[in-house]
Design a protein around this motif. Structure first.
Motif, PDB file in Angstrom:
ATOM      1  N   PHE A 171      76.302 -63.800 -47.014  1.00  0.00           N
ATOM      2  CA  PHE A 171      77.684 -64.261 -46.930  1.00  0.00           C
ATOM      3  C   PHE A 171      78.688 -63.153 -46.654  1.00  0.00           C
ATOM      4  O   PHE A 171      79.892 -63.368 -46.790  1.00  0.00           O
ATOM      5  CB  PHE A 171      78.074 -64.959 -48.248  1.00  0.00           C
ATOM      6  CG  PHE A 171      77.266 -66.180 -48.563  1.00  0.00           C
ATOM      7  CD1 PHE A 171      76.997 -67.120 -47.587  1.00  0.00           C
ATOM      8  CD2 PHE A 171      76.769 -66.386 -49.837  1.00  0.00           C
ATOM      9  CE1 PHE A 171      76.261 -68.256 -47.870  1.00  0.00           C
ATOM     10  CE2 PHE A 171      76.031 -67.518 -50.138  1.00  0.00           C
ATOM     11  CZ  PHE A 171      75.772 -68.454 -49.151  1.00  0.00           C
ATOM     12  N   ASN A 172      78.218 -61.967 -46.306  1.00  0.00           N
ATOM     13  CA  ASN A 172      79.128 -60.826 -46.176  1.00  0.00           C
ATOM     14  C   ASN A 172      80.367 -61.137 -45.361  1.00  0.00           C
ATOM     15  O   ASN A 172      81.483 -60.775 -45.734  1.00  0.00           O
ATOM     16  CB  ASN A 172      78.395 -59.638 -45.542  1.00  0.00           C
ATOM     17  CG  ASN A 172      77.317 -59.102 -46.462  1.00  0.00           C
ATOM     18  OD1 ASN A 172      76.623 -59.868 -47.113  1.00  0.00           O
ATOM     19  ND2 ASN A 172      77.176 -57.792 -46.524  1.00  0.00           N
ATOM     20  N   ASP A 173      80.165 -61.808 -44.223  1.00  0.00           N
ATOM     21  CA  ASP A 173      81.292 -62.016 -43.318  1.00  0.00           C
ATOM     22  C   ASP A 173      82.015 -63.338 -43.526  1.00  0.00           C
ATOM     23  O   ASP A 173      82.987 -63.628 -42.832  1.00  0.00           O
ATOM     24  CB  ASP A 173      80.832 -61.893 -41.855  1.00  0.00           C
ATOM     25  CG  ASP A 173      79.443 -62.467 -41.634  1.00  0.00           C
ATOM     26  OD1 ASP A 173      78.962 -63.213 -42.503  1.00  0.00           O
ATOM     27  OD2 ASP A 173      78.841 -62.162 -40.589  1.00  0.00           O
ATOM     28  N   ILE A 174      81.560 -64.159 -44.492  1.00  0.00           N
ATOM     29  CA  ILE A 174      82.270 -65.428 -44.753  1.00  0.00           C
ATOM     30  C   ILE A 174      82.520 -65.619 -46.249  1.00  0.00           C
ATOM     31  O   ILE A 174      82.737 -66.740 -46.706  1.00  0.00           O
ATOM     32  CB  ILE A 174      81.505 -66.650 -44.181  1.00  0.00           C
ATOM     33  CG1 ILE A 174      80.098 -66.762 -44.784  1.00  0.00           C
ATOM     34  CG2 ILE A 174      81.450 -66.596 -42.668  1.00  0.00           C
ATOM     35  CD1 ILE A 174      79.427 -68.110 -44.484  1.00  0.00           C
ATOM     36  N   ILE A 175      82.520 -64.532 -47.018  1.00  0.00           N
ATOM     37  CA  ILE A 175      82.643 -64.659 -48.470  1.00  0.00           C
ATOM     38  C   ILE A 175      83.962 -65.313 -48.877  1.00  0.00           C
ATOM     39  O   ILE A 175      84.015 -66.076 -49.842  1.00  0.00           O
ATOM     40  CB  ILE A 175      82.457 -63.282 -49.164  1.00  0.00           C
ATOM     41  CG1 ILE A 175      82.390 -63.438 -50.675  1.00  0.00           C
ATOM     42  CG2 ILE A 175      83.530 -62.300 -48.736  1.00  0.00           C
ATOM     43  CD1 ILE A 175      81.197 -64.197 -51.179  1.00  0.00           C
ATOM     44  N   GLN A 176      85.032 -65.043 -48.141  1.00  0.00           N
ATOM     45  CA  GLN A 176      86.304 -65.686 -48.472  1.00  0.00           C
ATOM     46  C   GLN A 176      86.202 -67.199 -48.296  1.00  0.00           C
ATOM     47  O   GLN A 176      86.731 -67.969 -49.113  1.00  0.00           O
ATOM     48  CB  GLN A 176      87.432 -65.140 -47.585  1.00  0.00           C
ATOM     49  CG  GLN A 176      88.800 -65.758 -47.872  1.00  0.00           C
ATOM     50  CD  GLN A 176      89.294 -65.479 -49.282  1.00  0.00           C
ATOM     51  OE1 GLN A 176      89.478 -64.332 -49.663  1.00  0.00           O
ATOM     52  NE2 GLN A 176      89.490 -66.535 -50.080  1.00  0.00           N
ATOM     53  N   ASN A 177      85.505 -67.636 -47.269  1.00  0.00           N
ATOM     54  CA  ASN A 177      85.335 -69.069 -47.042  1.00  0.00           C
ATOM     55  C   ASN A 177      84.491 -69.710 -48.134  1.00  0.00           C
ATOM     56  O   ASN A 177      84.754 -70.843 -48.555  1.00  0.00           O
ATOM     57  CB  ASN A 177      84.688 -69.309 -45.673  1.00  0.00           C
ATOM     58  CG  ASN A 177      85.438 -68.622 -44.553  1.00  0.00           C
ATOM     59  OD1 ASN A 177      85.044 -67.538 -44.121  1.00  0.00           O
ATOM     60  ND2 ASN A 177      86.530 -69.206 -44.085  1.00  0.00           N
ATOM     61  N   ILE A 178      83.471 -68.973 -48.607  1.00  0.00           N
ATOM     62  CA  ILE A 178      82.649 -69.485 -49.710  1.00  0.00           C
ATOM     63  C   ILE A 178      83.507 -69.632 -50.957  1.00  0.00           C
ATOM     64  O   ILE A 178      83.412 -70.627 -51.682  1.00  0.00           O
ATOM     65  CB  ILE A 178      81.454 -68.538 -49.976  1.00  0.00           C
ATOM     66  CG1 ILE A 178      80.580 -68.414 -48.727  1.00  0.00           C
ATOM     67  CG2 ILE A 178      80.637 -69.020 -51.160  1.00  0.00           C
ATOM     68  CD1 ILE A 178      80.038 -69.714 -48.189  1.00  0.00           C
ATOM     69  N   ALA A 179      84.355 -68.644 -51.202  1.00  0.00           N
ATOM     70  CA  ALA A 179      85.266 -68.736 -52.348  1.00  0.00           C
ATOM     71  C   ALA A 179      86.236 -69.903 -52.181  1.00  0.00           C
ATOM     72  O   ALA A 179      86.585 -70.587 -53.152  1.00  0.00           O
ATOM     73  CB  ALA A 179      86.034 -67.417 -52.509  1.00  0.00           C
ATOM     74  N   ASP A 180      86.662 -70.160 -50.942  1.00  0.00           N
ATOM     75  CA  ASP A 180      87.608 -71.250 -50.680  1.00  0.00           C
ATOM     76  C   ASP A 180      87.007 -72.626 -50.972  1.00  0.00           C
ATOM     77  O   ASP A 180      87.746 -73.601 -51.173  1.00  0.00           O
ATOM     78  CB  ASP A 180      88.076 -71.212 -49.226  1.00  0.00           C
ATOM     79  CG  ASP A 180      89.006 -70.026 -48.944  1.00  0.00           C
ATOM     80  OD1 ASP A 180      89.523 -69.432 -49.910  1.00  0.00           O
ATOM     81  OD2 ASP A 180      89.194 -69.696 -47.755  1.00  0.00           O
ATOM     82  N   MET A 181      85.680 -72.736 -50.993  1.00  0.00           N
ATOM     83  CA  MET A 181      85.052 -74.010 -51.355  1.00  0.00           C
ATOM     84  C   MET A 181      85.405 -74.384 -52.784  1.00  0.00           C
ATOM     85  O   MET A 181      85.472 -75.560 -53.127  1.00  0.00           O
ATOM     86  CB  MET A 181      83.531 -73.922 -51.192  1.00  0.00           C
ATOM     87  CG  MET A 181      83.078 -73.773 -49.745  1.00  0.00           C
ATOM     88  SD  MET A 181      81.309 -73.423 -49.602  1.00  0.00           S
ATOM     89  CE  MET A 181      80.613 -75.011 -50.082  1.00  0.00           C
ATOM     90  N   ASP A 182      85.588 -73.373 -53.629  1.00  0.00           N
ATOM     91  CA  ASP A 182      86.052 -73.535 -55.016  1.00  0.00           C
ATOM     92  C   ASP A 182      85.105 -74.385 -55.860  1.00  0.00           C
ATOM     93  O   ASP A 182      85.549 -75.139 -56.731  1.00  0.00           O
ATOM     94  CB  ASP A 182      87.467 -74.125 -55.042  1.00  0.00           C
ATOM     95  CG  ASP A 182      88.179 -73.871 -56.369  1.00  0.00           C
ATOM     96  OD1 ASP A 182      87.801 -72.912 -57.061  1.00  0.00           O
ATOM     97  OD2 ASP A 182      89.086 -74.656 -56.715  1.00  0.00           O
ATOM     98  N   ALA A 183      83.798 -74.265 -55.614  1.00  0.00           N
ATOM     99  CA  ALA A 183      82.830 -74.906 -56.509  1.00  0.00           C
ATOM    100  C   ALA A 183      82.828 -74.157 -57.832  1.00  0.00           C
ATOM    101  O   ALA A 183      82.942 -72.928 -57.860  1.00  0.00           O
ATOM    102  CB  ALA A 183      81.447 -74.886 -55.881  1.00  0.00           C
ATOM    103  N   ASP A 184      82.692 -74.863 -58.925  1.00  0.00           N
ATOM    104  CA  ASP A 184      82.677 -74.201 -60.233  1.00  0.00           C
ATOM    105  C   ASP A 184      81.462 -73.288 -60.370  1.00  0.00           C
ATOM    106  O   ASP A 184      81.553 -72.206 -60.964  1.00  0.00           O
ATOM    107  CB  ASP A 184      82.667 -75.250 -61.352  1.00  0.00           C
ATOM    108  CG  ASP A 184      83.928 -76.086 -61.348  1.00  0.00           C
ATOM    109  OD1 ASP A 184      85.023 -75.507 -61.443  1.00  0.00           O
ATOM    110  OD2 ASP A 184      83.822 -77.323 -61.228  1.00  0.00           O
ATOM    111  N   VAL A 185      80.331 -73.727 -59.812  1.00  0.00           N
ATOM    112  CA  VAL A 185      79.099 -72.930 -59.862  1.00  0.00           C
ATOM    113  C   VAL A 185      78.444 -72.974 -58.482  1.00  0.00           C
ATOM    114  O   VAL A 185      78.276 -74.050 -57.906  1.00  0.00           O
ATOM    115  CB  VAL A 185      78.099 -73.469 -60.909  1.00  0.00           C
ATOM    116  CG1 VAL A 185      76.856 -72.566 -60.972  1.00  0.00           C
ATOM    117  CG2 VAL A 185      78.745 -73.592 -62.281  1.00  0.00           C
TER     118      VAL A 185
END
Length: 768
Positions: free
Chosen positions: A661-675
């Motif tokens: 996820f190095n280049d899309i980590i912000q997008n992963i965080a934007d999903m806002d899943a609790d876990v």
């Protein structure tokens, strides 16, 4: 004009290869029996293509597991840890091959499998080559030569297919720091030259070099490596015809690089990128043959002959018939085998079936397009042309496709709430109070082993050998067995096991409107794992709840929390054959609204932990980085539409495989899943580095053992991995779980591995 094919499905029309491999792995079949089955599949594939009229049939497109792993064995790129397998003289070359793919546990020897990841933006997986600085290569397996000779002996003229040297290196992973894998080109190229020498000696005329990275962003070093590699190959073998194949996108800024390479033919994907043809025709070097990938190898809709013929005629008018080759856009590995096997009109209606083409039919389309382009005029050919036009008209006008209520919802999609009520830090406090979970919470990703007995129940139900009520009772007993096992060993958040599900996408597709299914439309996902992708032909909506009954039943059996298990909208989209008459984004939003309704129904039923799996988020990325932003905006929005209607106290999980996820980590965080639970064990927890650097705020469950391998990890191994995880992630954010679902594993290995996993969690709690 000539026709050719880039690759044909190797699983067999009835998944014969899957069954033969699994029998061999379990000791129920000999290596000779496995080889007989594989030979039968190869010969049937060659004969099918020959009978349909293909000029250049591929060989070496067959694989027991994966074509990249085949290449690793051929060039001797065998990690040193497998030396013990090689030294055991009771092991065959095939045993070594499967050990690299699946791991090895025998007589005190315990070796992990190689990493596996997605083949570009497909749902096919390949085994990742491992490279070290100054690595030496040598010809280890002669598979490519053997299969060429096998076809030749059977009277079949083939062009061997190999992964090109530059793409092969780019597909791999450096296992040491401070070196570039492309520096190995001078070491690996002599093995390619040796292969070509042996093929030339046997009379080969054409060799296909798959170089899909030419359709991706390339840096200066990669471009230099391409020029060096193919100049060396041409210098040694100027009289072997070399076809360079690219696919999954257009050449774009790599066009002139591709044209500079000394090959006799260049294949381009006009299904994915038809707009590249004009630039290609305006710049193509003299004498270079052009292979038009005109029939879509990735989807199952019939080719539109009128559209394809316009492109073919455009090419003919510019460079002439004798420089044109007609082909599918890519290997037909990604297509089901044969539409003729679909005889159940209840499963797949005659109307929808008439819109489709599987691998065998795509080969026929290639040959038919050639004949039409050459102005052949026979009653049989004119009938095919008219039938093709009728199918296209039928699909455009069918009442099955459009649903005005669904379209209205999509027009108002911006009004749908796609943010949680509170930020994660506030939700976490409420969830901690509501769920009362311990430090290092243990869970699994969702599925438990589906034994042959469990699968037989679905078969008996479909054949009406048991009643729906009898089937439900059997599933209930299996769910209770799974719940009791999880309680007994001390897992904290339970799952119901998904015994009622055939596949994590197919199960949902069968319950959504606008989606159809085949009976035999199997496609290889990895190794012996085959899936039947849903066919999304129309507007998608959910007529009834899909999972509430089983999740509620499982929850009624225990005081512990049981996760509601759903597949996310992006993954359902990615792992389906998707309609091509509207943007993928719209189809994804339709699915997201259906999943949202299911999430809310689960919450109303008292399910407090809901997992929405999205393993395909990364896979769905366009191949060119400039196109990522648009995709990620709608993909992340689709997940949030599906997940964000719940109360703060309801805990939303998601699961992702192959988690670089190095280049899309912000997008992963934007999903806002609790876990978020991720595949992590094969990387030795190195994938957590980016979460640490980013200071990822939500909870993470890094997988502590590889479920794609039958090997059973020890508690010590898992504790060691988790101690590495603790160095990157605060302990209060960590969950403990396997890499992925356990559906494909056996019960004995699953039970042992999960007992070790819970013991690891207990030890860590004592340490902290």
């Amino acid at each position: 004009m000539q026709t050719h094919n880039l690759g044909y499905p190797r699983i067999g029309s009835d998944r014969e290869l899957k069954k033969a491999c699994e029998k061999y792995w379990t000791g129920k079949a000999s290596v000779e029996e496995l080889m007989i089955t594989s030979k039968d599949i190869r010969h049937q594939n060659w004969i099918t293509q020959k009978d349909l009229g293909i000029d250049w049939i591929p060989s070496n497109d067959f694989s027991y597991y994966d074509q990249v792993l085949d290449m690793s064995l051929m060039v001797g790129a065998i990690p040193k840890r497998y030396n013990q397998v090689i030294l055991d003289k009771s092991n065959t070359e095939l045993d070594l091959y499967f050990a690299m793919a699946r791991g090895y546990q025998k007589e005190g020897i315990d070796i992990k499998a190689m990493e596996m990841t997605k083949w570009f933006d497909t749902n096919y997986h390949y085994i990742v080559p491992e490279f070290e600085n100054n690595q030496k290569f040598s010809l280890f397996s002669t598979k490519v030569i053997d299969e060429y000779l096998e076809a030749k002996k059977a009277g079949i003229k083939t062009k061997p297919v190999i992964v090109g040297p530059v793409s092969y290196l780019l597909l791999g992973k450096e296992k040491e720091e401070n070196f570039n894998k492309l520096d190995l080109i001078k070491d690996i190229l002599p093995v390619y030259l040796e292969i070509l020498h042996k093929l030339k000696k046997e009379g080969v005329e054409w060799v296909q070099f798959d170089e899909p990275f030419l359709a991706l962003d390339l840096d200066a070093k990669a471009k230099e490596t391409y020029q060096y590699a193919y100049k060396e190959i041409h210098k040694q073998f100027p009289y072997i015809n070399k076809i360079l194949t690219t696919y999954f996108d257009g050449l774009k800024d790599n066009l002139h690089l591709a044209f500079s390479l000394p090959v006799q033919a260049l294949h381009v994907d006009l299904a994915r990128c038809p707009e590249q043809l004009d630039e290609i025709l305006g710049n193509i070097p003299e004498k270079l043959l052009l292979s038009l990938g005109i029939v879509d190898g990735r989807n199952i809709w019939k080719n539109d002959f009128d559209k394809s013929l316009k492109l073919i005629h455009k090419a003919i008018s510019k460079i002439g018939e004798d420089r044109i080759m007609i082909a599918p856009s890519c290997s037909l590995l990604h297509s089901p085998v044969d539409l003729e096997l679909e005889t159940d009109t209840e499963a797949l209606s005659t109307e929808i079936k008439n819109w489709l083409a599987f691998a065998k039919q795509k080969i026929d389309e290639v040959v038919t397009l050639k004949r039409l382009a050459e102005n052949e005029n026979t009653p049989e050919l004119q009938k095919k042309l008219q039938e093709n036009k009728n199918a296209a008209t039928s699909r455009k006008t069918s009442t099955l496709i459009h649903n005005e209520k669904v379209k209205e919802k999509i027009r108002n999609i911006e009004k749908v709430e796609d943010k949680r009520h509170s930020v994660f830090s506030q939700r976490k406090k409420k969830q901690a109070k509501s769920l009362q979970l311990p430090l290092f919470t243990t869970t699994t990703i969702g599925s438990f082993p589906q034994t042959s007995e469990v699968r037989s129940w679905r078969s008996k139900l479909k054949k009406r050998l048991i009643t729906p009520l009898e089937y439900e009772e059997l599933i209930k007993k299996e769910i209770e067995k799974a719940i009791r096992f999880q309680e007994k060993i001390g897992i904290d958040v339970l799952v119901h096991g998904e015994f009622e599900r055939n596949d994590m996408v197919e199960y949902f597709g069968e319950q959504l409107e606008g989606v159809a299914f085949s009976k035999n439309g199997w496609v290889q996902s990895y190794g012996s794992r085959c899936v039947k992708p849903p066919i999304i032909y129309g507007d998608v909506f959910r007529p009834n709840s899909m999972t509430v009954k089983w999740s509620s039943y499982a929850q009624s059996l225990t005081k512990k929390h049981v996760k509601g298990m759903l597949t996310g909208p992006v993954t359902i989209l990615q792992w389906s054959f998707v309609r091509d008459d509207q943007p993928r984004k719209e189809t994804c939003f339709q699915i997201a609204l259906a999943i949202r309704e299911e999430v809310l129904d689960l919450e109303r039923a008292g399910i407090k932990v809901i997992q929405i799996d999205e393993p395909a988020i990364r896979e769905g990325l366009p191949l060119r980085k400039k196109d990522w932003k648009i995709y990620l905006e709608w993909a992340i929005k689709a997940f949030r539409i599906a997940s964000c209607g719940v109360k703060d106290q309801t805990q939303i999980h998601t699961h992702m495989c192959y988690s670089e996820f190095n280049d899309i980590i912000q997008n992963i965080a934007d999903m806002d899943a609790d876990v978020i639970t991720i595949e992590c064990s094969k990387s030795d927890m190195k994938l957590l580095n980016i979460f640490s650097e980013f200071k990822y705020p939500n909870d993470i469950g890094p997988g502590v053992y590889d479920i794609h391998s039958p090997r059973i990890p020890s508690k010590k191994e898992m504790v060691s991995l988790l101690q590495k995880a603790i160095k990157s992630i605060p302990v209060e954010q960590l969950w403990i779980n396997p890499d992925c679902g356990l559906k494909t594993r056996g019960w004995e290995e699953t039970e042992k591995a999960l007992i070790e996993m819970v013991s690891a969690a207990i030890e860590l709690r004592e340490q902290c």
